[in-house]
Design an enzyme around this catalytic site. Structure first.
Site, PDB file in Angstrom:
ATOM      1  N   GLY A  19       0.936  39.752 -20.479  1.00 54.57           N
ATOM      2  CA  GLY A  19       1.061  40.636 -21.623  1.00 54.57           C
ATOM      3  C   GLY A  19       1.374  39.920 -22.926  1.00 54.57           C
ATOM      4  O   GLY A  19       0.927  38.800 -23.188  1.00 54.57           O
ATOM      5  N   SER A  20       2.181  40.577 -23.752  1.00 53.66           N
ATOM      6  CA  SER A  20       2.392  40.144 -25.136  1.00 53.66           C
ATOM      7  C   SER A  20       3.151  38.832 -25.272  1.00 53.66           C
ATOM      8  O   SER A  20       3.294  38.321 -26.386  1.00 53.66           O
ATOM      9  CB  SER A  20       3.126  41.245 -25.903  1.00 53.66           C
ATOM     10  OG  SER A  20       2.330  42.411 -25.974  1.00 53.66           O
ATOM     11  N   THR A  21       3.663  38.286 -24.165  1.00 51.66           N
ATOM     12  CA  THR A  21       4.284  36.958 -24.269  1.00 51.66           C
ATOM     13  C   THR A  21       3.275  35.914 -24.739  1.00 51.66           C
ATOM     14  O   THR A  21       3.656  34.892 -25.306  1.00 51.66           O
ATOM     15  CB  THR A  21       4.869  36.532 -22.915  1.00 51.66           C
ATOM     16  OG1 THR A  21       3.820  36.531 -21.926  1.00 51.66           O
ATOM     17  CG2 THR A  21       5.979  37.476 -22.470  1.00 51.66           C
ATOM     18  N   PHE A  22       1.967  36.167 -24.538  1.00 52.03           N
ATOM     19  CA  PHE A  22       0.927  35.227 -24.965  1.00 52.03           C
ATOM     20  C   PHE A  22       0.693  35.268 -26.477  1.00 52.03           C
ATOM     21  O   PHE A  22       0.067  34.363 -27.033  1.00 52.03           O
ATOM     22  CB  PHE A  22      -0.391  35.536 -24.231  1.00 52.03           C
ATOM     23  CG  PHE A  22      -0.589  34.755 -22.964  1.00 52.03           C
ATOM     24  CD1 PHE A  22       0.427  34.654 -22.040  1.00 52.03           C
ATOM     25  CD2 PHE A  22      -1.791  34.125 -22.688  1.00 52.03           C
ATOM     26  CE1 PHE A  22       0.252  33.938 -20.859  1.00 52.03           C
ATOM     27  CE2 PHE A  22      -1.972  33.398 -21.518  1.00 52.03           C
ATOM     28  CZ  PHE A  22      -0.947  33.313 -20.594  1.00 52.03           C
TER      29      PHE A  22
END
Length: 592
Positions: free
Chosen positions: A312-315
Site C-alpha cells: 500500500g501507501s508505504t511505497f
C-alpha cells in the site's frame, strides 16, 4: 648336575685293603645324593610358590584398581557396537548480540528395547504405558512378544522418566545417551531460530540437524568441530525481541487480526534487532508443516520474510524520494489531485477528497494516490524500476535464514505506465515486511543501500542510492505524517517518530480483491531527525471494532501498535527521550 658314583673304585680298593665293608661307602654316597635331590626339589618348589604369589598379588592389584576406577566413574548402560562413520552430535550454541542463550544443548537419554532379553514383556508394556501415556500398550505387547529384536520406544526422555524406567528392572530395556537441542526461551524468536531434529541415529548417539531458520542456514558451521565450540552470535536483542513480541501479540488481539509481523532494524548496518511473525510456535516441539490449504495458515510460516504482500501507501515514500533526488519535484511543488484520475479503463481515487492540488509534502502527509500517481508519470516506468531495484525491492532479501529465498517479490509481467502509477502507491508489486524495512533504512540513513543481516558484527557500507539532502527532506515529510497526517496514533512523546501508513486490499486466491479484508502496514523511523532504527509493523486482516463501524486502515490499526512498540523498545535500545521544556521555564542566575 654331575652325579657322583655310588661305588667309586679307588675308595672300594682302599676300604678292602683296610678290611672295611665297601657297602658302607655306597650307603653314604646314596644318602648324600638323596640330600642333594631333596634340596634341589625344595628350591624349585620355593621358586614356584614365590612366582605364584607375585602373580596373585598383581591380579588382585589390577582388580582393585579397576574397581576403584568404576566406583569413581558415572554409571552407564552397555552400548551396542555400531559400524559406519561416527555420528557427530556436538552442536554450537546460538546467542543474541549480548551473549544471552537462544539455543543450546542438553544431555539426555533415549529408550529402546531388546525383546529377546525381556523377562516379563507383558508387565513391561503395562508399566511403560503408565510412564508414557501416549504409548499403545497392545502394540508394545505385540512388539515385545513378536520376532523383533530391537525397537525404539522414546527418542528423548527426562531424568525422572529414566529413573522410573530403571525401577521397572527388566534387562530388555536399554538407554542410549542423547544430546538434544534446547530453546530455553520457548517461542521467543522461533521463526529466526527455526528449530532442529535428529538426523542419523544410533543407540549411543544421534546427529542433531537444523530444520529451518538459522539452525538450517548455519547447520554445517554449528556442527563443525573446527570452530572450537564458539557460539553463533546473532544481531537479535533478546529483551527487545520479547518486548516487540508481547506488544505485537496484544495489538493483534485488540485489532482482531489473523496474523501479524514486525521487523526492527538498525538503519546504518541493516542488523535485525527483532523479527516477529505471529502466530508462532515453540521450536522445542516444532509442529509438522501443513500438507494442504494456505501455507500462511501454518504457524511455521514466517510472515516477516516469506509473506509477500501489496504494502500500500508505504511505497509512496519511494516515489517521492526518487522524484526529489532526480530534481523532478521539490517538497513545495504543487501536484494536481483532482479526481478520479482516469487512465484507459482504470480510475484512481483518493480515500478522501483533498481538493484540486496538494504540495508534494502534503501528497505524502495526506496519502494521496492521485498525487503520487501523477509524480510517478513524470518519473516513468524504466527509471522507477531501476530505482526500486537499487532499494532491493525486486529480489529476495539476503537475510541468513533459509526462508528468505522463498520471499521473492511479485512483479507485474508488463511494467506499463498504469503499473508505474499503481506501484507508486503500493499496488501491483508485492514484497515482504523485511524488504520494506531495508528500503526504509536506505532512505533514512542518508541514502546508502542497506542489506538486512541476522548476524552481529561489522557491516561494510552500501552503495549510495539517494543524496543526503533528499534523505533529510524525506525524513522531515515522514515526521509530518506522524505529527499531523495519517499516523498520529503512532506519535510517541520524546522520540520524534516518522513513518508512513499503508492499507492494501487483500487479494483473493481466485483473483480480484476482498472488499472487507486488508493488509495494514506502518513503516516508521525513530528518532526522525537522526534515525537509529526502522520499525515495520504489518497486520493481516485487522479490524478496529471500538467505533460504530469497523475501521481497517493502517492509521487506526498498525500505527498505534507500532507506537506502543517504540514506546516499550526505545528505552531498551538505549535511546533517551527528548523532553521539551515548557515555555518560560529556565534557570536564572541571581546576583548577590
Amino acid at each position: 648336575m654331575i652325579r657322583t658314583p655310588l661305588r667309586p673304585l679307588a675308595r672300594i680298593l682302599e676300604a678292602r685293603a683296610r678290611g672295611e665293608s665297601p657297602a658302607a661307602i655306597e650307603r653314604e654316597n646314596l644318602r648324600l645324593r638323596h640330600e642333594q635331590m631333596r634340596d634341589a626339589a625344595r628350591d624349585r618348589a620355593e621358586g614356584r610358590l614365590l612366582m605364584l604369589g607375585v602373580m596373585f598379588f598383581a591380579a588382585f592389584l589390577v582388580v582393585g584398581v579397576r574397581m576403584g576406577s568404576l566406583a569413581a566413574s558415572e554409571p552407564s548402560e552397555p552400548r551396542a557396537a555400531t559400524s559406519g562413520a561416527a555420528i557427530v552430535a556436538q552442536r554450537a550454541d546460538i546467542v543474541d548480540r549480548n551473549g544471552n542463550i537462544l539455543a543450546t544443548n542438553l544431555a539426555t537419554h533415549s529408550l529402546y528395547a531388546q525383546p529377546p532379553n525381556m523377562i516379563e514383556p507383558l508387565r513391561v508394556a503395562r508399566e511403560l504405558v503408565a510412564i508414557f501415556p501416549d504409548l499403545d500398550e497392545e502394540k508394545l505387547v505385540r512388539d515385545f512378544t513378536g520376532k523383533r529384536k530391537f525397537l525404539w520406544i522414546k527418542k528423548k526422555i527426562s531424568p525422572e522418566q529414566m529413573q522410573r524406567v530403571h525401577d521397572i528392572g527388566d534387562p530388555g530395556l536399554m538407554f542410549g545417551p542423547r544430546e538434544m537441542r534446547l530453546y530455553p526461551n520457548g517461542p521467543l524468536a522461533a521463526h529466526v531460530l527455526g528449530g532442529s531434529g535428529f538426523g542419523r541415529e544410533g543407540v549411543s548417539s544421534a546427529e542433531v540437524v537444523g530444520r529451518a531458520g538459522v539452525e538450517k542456514a548455519f547447520d554445517s558451521w554449528l556442527r563443525d568441530p573446527a570452530n572450537g565450540g564458539a557460539p553463533l552470535r546473532l544481531s537479535l536483542d533478546l529483551s527487545v525481541q520479547a518486548a516487540v513480541e508481547r506488544v505485537l501479540a496484544g495489538g493483534m488481539k485488540l485489532m482482531n487480526a489473523k496474523g501479524a509481523a514486525a521487523v526492527l532494524m538498525d538503519v546504518q548496518t541493516g542488523e535485525v534487532i527483532a523479527l516477529v511473525s505471529l502466530p508462532d510456535f515453540d521450536p522445542n516441539e516444532r509442529p509438522r508443516p501443513l500438507v494442504k490449504g494456505d501455507a500462511s495458515d501454518s504457524p511455521l510460516f514466517n510472515r516477516a520474510v516469506q509473506g509477500v504482500y501489496e504494502l500500500g501507501s508505504t511505497f509512496k515514500t519511494f516515489t517521492i524520494a526518487q522524484a526529489l533526488d532526480e530534481g523532478i519535484v521539490s517538497p513545495a511543488t504543487m501536484i494536481d489531485t483532482k479526481g478520479p484520475l482516469v487512465w484507459g479503463r482504470h480510475r484512481i481515487r483518493d480515500f478522501h477528497n483533498y481538493g484540486p492540488q496538494l504540495s508534494v509534502t502534503d501528497v505524502l502527509v495526506e496519502s494521496s494516490n492521485i498525487g503520487t500517481a501523477r509524480i510517478a508519470q513524470r518519473i516513468g516506468a524504466e527509471r522507477q524500476r531501476a530505482f526500486l531495484e537499487k532499494l532491493g525491492l525486486l529480489e529476495p532479501t539476503p537475510l541468513e535464514i533459509v526462508e528468505a529465498a522463498s520471499g521473492k517479490p511479485l512483479l507485474p509481467q508488463n511494467w506499463s505506465e498504469i503499473s508505474t502509477m499503481t506501484i507508486s502507491y503500493g499496488h501491483g508489486l508485492s514484497a515482504s515486511p523485511l524488504h520494506l524495512a531495508a528500503a526504509y533504512a536506505t532512505i533514512a540513513n542518508g541514502g546508502t543501500r542497506v542489506r538486512p543481516t541476522i548476524l552481529a558484527g561489522p557491516v561494510a557500507p552500501g552503495d549510495r542510492v539517494i543524496s543526503e539532502s533528499t534523505s533529510r527532506a524525506v525524513r522531515s515529510m515522514l515526521r509530518q505524517v506522524v505529527s499531523r497526517g495519517t499516523a498520529t496514533f503512532a506519535d510517541v512523546e520524546g522520540y520524534a517518530v516518522g513513518g508512513k501508513t499503508g492499507t492494501a486490499d487483500k487479494p483473493k486466491p481466485t483473483g480480484g480483491y476482498y472488499k472487507d479484508k486488508v493488509i495494514g502496514t506502518f513503516a516508521s523511523i525513530f528518532p526522525a531527525d537522526d534515525p537509529a532504527y526502522v520499525l515495520v509493523v504489518s497486520l493481516d486482516e485487522p479490524e478496529d471494532r471500538t467505533g460504530s463501524e469497523p475501521r481497517r486502515t493502517a492509521g487506526w490499526t498498525a500505527a498505534p501498535v507500532a507506537g506502543e512498540i517504540i514506546r516499550r523498545a526505545a528505552p531498551l535500545l538505549g535511546l533517551r527521550p527528548e523532553i521539551e521544556t515548557a515555555a518560560g521555564f529556565g534557570v536564572t542566575l541571581a546576583a548577590n
